[in-house]
Design an enzyme around this catalytic site. Sequence first.
Site, PDB file in Angstrom:
ATOM      1  N   ASP A   1       0.858  -1.168   0.000  1.00 39.59           N
ATOM      2  CA  ASP A   1       0.000   0.000   0.000  1.00 39.59           C
ATOM      3  C   ASP A   1       0.911   1.240   0.000  1.00 39.59           C
ATOM      4  OD1 ASP A   1      -2.286   1.776   0.681  1.00 39.59           O
ATOM      5  OD2 ASP A   1      -1.311   1.830   2.646  1.00 39.59           O
TER       6      ASP A   1
ATOM      7  N   ASP B   1      -0.165   5.178   1.070  1.00 36.06           N
ATOM      8  CA  ASP B   1      -0.338   6.112   2.183  1.00 36.06           C
ATOM      9  C   ASP B   1      -0.398   5.405   3.521  1.00 36.06           C
ATOM     10  OD1 ASP B   1      -0.701   8.859   0.953  1.00 36.06           O
ATOM     11  OD2 ASP B   1      -2.119   7.684  -0.226  1.00 36.06           O
TER      12      ASP B   1
ATOM     13  N   ASP C   1      -1.960  -0.573   5.984  1.00 35.73           N
ATOM     14  CA  ASP C   1      -2.233   0.096   7.259  1.00 35.73           C
ATOM     15  C   ASP C   1      -3.698   0.391   7.528  1.00 35.73           C
ATOM     16  OD1 ASP C   1      -2.486   3.557   6.983  1.00 35.73           O
ATOM     17  OD2 ASP C   1      -2.276   2.276   5.227  1.00 35.73           O
TER      18      ASP C   1
END
Length: 267
Positions: free
Chosen positions: A9, A11, A207
């Site tokens: 991922d 961000d 996240d």
Amino acid sequence: MSALLLAFDLDGTLLPDGGQRVPPATRAALRRLHALNIPVAIITGRDMPPDDVLDAAQPTAVATNNGGRILLGGTLHRETRFDPADLKAVLAHELDDARVMAFTADKVYVDIPPNTPVPQWLAYRPHAPLSEAPAQGVLKVGFYHPDIRGWRDALAESHPHLVMTGAQPPYTDFLTITPAGADKGAALLAIAQGLGIELADTMVFGDSDNDLAMLELAGVAVQVGHLPLLRPYAHEVLDGPETLGAYLEALAERLERDALSFQKVVF
């Protein structure tokens, strides 16, 4: 376990939230992994990764729009678009002052209030008013609104086949909607199959809630940060993007040792 595919991922994982540049320690570790011929995939909610990410990661595969558009080796592998009826329902939100963005493969459709400068992230990208968004070709719709959770729940009841992420921590005011089949888990599966790699031989880093689907499928799931929603699916947990570089350096060192041991056995 020697990971044959690393999937990241952006961000909050490979980048600090909203960042454009890969931290130096992470960049150095990625360079080391690249020298070991470990393929890297970027799987992001963004509609395009920053140039610095592409330079640092040298990805074999890039999935954008939460998995709605997948490139393998720079070639379009799959694109999942909204059905016109579904798109019409998504845009019929009736949320006063909501900021709504619709993304196609080559343009962003968004209304910018009068006398307001074009946001920096949009300034150098093709864009047009939301009213001009085509009925076909839209890959993702994003909403910013403090009461977005209510709209999410109503739409989920009437259109349960759509993929919705956000409207909960850590992004309580932001909702992303993609068509059925456009999620990060489906993207990971498509990339692994396209590269001839078993899911058991994937290591995934994420996240937030839109990463859950790919963390659930991965051979090794590495949670970055401490969102409780992801903890049941994580094999390992890192404190944040600032610790990712050291983790990847340790991984590269282990893979180098494994490669050296294999060479000694073979020769």
